[in-house]
Design a protein around this motif. Structure first.
Motif, PDB file in Angstrom:
ATOM      1  N   ARG A 125       0.701  -1.243   0.107  1.00 27.26           N
ATOM      2  CA  ARG A 125      -0.116   0.062  -0.013  1.00 27.26           C
ATOM      3  C   ARG A 125       1.083   1.182   0.142  1.00 27.26           C
ATOM      4  O   ARG A 125       0.661   2.131  -0.588  1.00 27.26           O
ATOM      5  CB  ARG A 125      -1.078  -0.137   1.194  1.00 27.26           C
ATOM      6  CG  ARG A 125      -2.094  -1.141   1.232  1.00 27.26           C
ATOM      7  CD  ARG A 125      -2.633  -1.015   2.466  1.00 27.26           C
ATOM      8  NE  ARG A 125      -3.054   0.322   2.862  1.00 27.26           N
ATOM      9  CZ  ARG A 125      -3.422   0.650   4.165  1.00 27.26           C
ATOM     10  NH1 ARG A 125      -2.684   0.246   5.143  1.00 27.26           N
ATOM     11  NH2 ARG A 125      -3.670   2.054   4.191  1.00 27.26           N
ATOM     12  N   GLU A 134      -5.848  -5.572  -2.822  1.00 30.96           N
ATOM     13  CA  GLU A 134      -7.218  -6.006  -2.421  1.00 30.96           C
ATOM     14  C   GLU A 134      -7.069  -6.761  -1.149  1.00 30.96           C
ATOM     15  O   GLU A 134      -6.111  -7.684  -0.996  1.00 30.96           O
ATOM     16  CB  GLU A 134      -7.972  -6.437  -3.319  1.00 30.96           C
ATOM     17  CG  GLU A 134      -8.314  -5.623  -4.738  1.00 30.96           C
ATOM     18  CD  GLU A 134      -9.149  -4.298  -4.336  1.00 30.96           C
ATOM     19  OE1 GLU A 134     -10.016  -4.342  -3.268  1.00 30.96           O
ATOM     20  OE2 GLU A 134      -9.324  -3.579  -5.342  1.00 30.96           O
ATOM     21  N   LYS A 188      -1.796  -0.533  -4.138  1.00 33.29           N
ATOM     22  CA  LYS A 188      -3.273  -0.719  -4.096  1.00 33.29           C
ATOM     23  C   LYS A 188      -3.904  -1.976  -3.939  1.00 33.29           C
ATOM     24  O   LYS A 188      -4.665  -2.458  -4.744  1.00 33.29           O
ATOM     25  CB  LYS A 188      -4.007   0.160  -5.086  1.00 33.29           C
ATOM     26  CG  LYS A 188      -3.796   1.620  -5.192  1.00 33.29           C
ATOM     27  CD  LYS A 188      -4.496   2.375  -6.151  1.00 33.29           C
ATOM     28  CE  LYS A 188      -4.087   3.848  -6.096  1.00 33.29           C
ATOM     29  NZ  LYS A 188      -4.863   4.607  -7.167  1.00 33.29           N
TER      30      LYS A 188
END
Length: 314
Positions: free
Chosen positions: A259, A266, A264
């Motif tokens: 992150r 999930e 990004k």
């Protein structure tokens, strides 16, 4: 990772992670490890590990092994034998002797306190005093002052011109070799082509670039990652007692590192094993997605196992 001119032969990508064994790895050092690893693997390159234990006054017993075990727990496996700086004194002294033979080194008896009192930048006070080289700090006469360079993340970096011209230490009065010397000698010896590390080293990079020129060797491309900070200007570090990252449960910290680096991920990524998470990250990683800032504030989220990040603009 960088644009190559037509007809210019490309060097095989060789990156490295070079922690100092002054304590266990924390989240800030994990960012540097993961960032350098992903950049190397995304470019089909080699990723090396070097233990920067040259400053023996800061070495903590057992820290080197602990760092290596932590990297293994996070699936960050190096491609060649680990190098320890304390085993390379002969190579460093050979470079010092070469520079002495070129009349580029002189002894300095100025203390840190004295230099700080005149503004913190050494002004060449001992250059013409002919102090004996034995039992003295040794400075390199600056021949290739570097006041600006291009960083692959931070863009154009400018350094104070007076600092760029400073004759800097290559060996301390206690006999220890200076970081600025050994890091360049090691990068040359290991054929390092790309250095991905924290933005706290933006300023020292200028001196290292000047030394590559002095030694007539090609310099690596540099990419300086945002620093993980507890608050603006206060980086996570061993000196600041940043907590060690967990070896027994590496997924949350690895997920947070992804992150932090702009990948990004999930939450479904957490159902994979460490090797699968890293494979996903290598495939997803793009240098241009890393935030182009020098600091990102990291804080624990009481409602989540993951950290909160706040970008700090400068």
């Amino acid at each position: 990772m960088s644009t190559t001119a037509v007809n210019t032969p490309t060097r095989e990508y060789r990156g490295r992670f070079a922690p100092s064994p002054s304590g266990p790895l924390h989240f800030g050092s994990l960012i540097a490890a993961v960032g350098s690893f992903l950049d190397a693997k995304a470019n089909q390159g080699k990723w090396l590990v070097r233990i920067e234990d040259i400053d023996t006054t800061r070495v903590v017993s057992g820290a080197s092994d602990d760092i290596l075990h932590t990297l293994e727990a996070y699936g960050l496996h190096w491609d060649e034998s680990v190098i320890y700086q304390t085993q390379r004194h002969e190579q460093y002294q050979a470079i010092v002797n070469e520079l002495i033979s070129q009349n580029l080194v002189y002894a300095c008896h100025c203390t840190r306190k004295e230099i700080k009192a005149i503004g913190g930048i050494y002004q060449g006070h001992c250059r013409d005093k002919s102090h004996g080289l034995s039992d003295s700090a040794l400075r390199l006469t600056q021949q290739f002052a570097t006041s600006h360079y291009h960083d692959l993340i931070q863009g154009e970096v400018r350094i104070d011109s007076q600092l760029a011209k400073e004759d800097y230490l290559i060996k301390r009065s206690d006999g220890l070799f200076a970081y600025q010397l050994v890091v360049v000698v090691d990068d040359i010896a290991q054929g390092i082509t790309h250095v991905v590390r924290g933005a706290d080293l933006l300023e020292p990079t200028a001196r290292q670039l000047s030394l590559f020129k002095q030694l007539n060797k090609p310099a690596p491309d540099y990419a300086h990652l945002p620093l993980a900070v507890a608050k603006p200007g206060f980086k996570l570090s061993k000196q600041n007692y940043a907590p060690a990252i967990a070896k027994s449960d590496p997924k949350p910290a690895l997920f947070d590192a992804f992150r932090f680096l702009g990948l990004k991920p999930e939450n479904t990524l957490l159902s994979l094993n460490i090797e699968q998470m890293l494979a996903w990250a290598v495939e997803t990683y793009r240098l241009e997605h890393i935030p182009k800032v020098q600091e990102i504030q990291v804080s624990e989220n009481p409602n989540s196992p993951f950290c909160d990040f706040v970008t700090i603009e400068k």
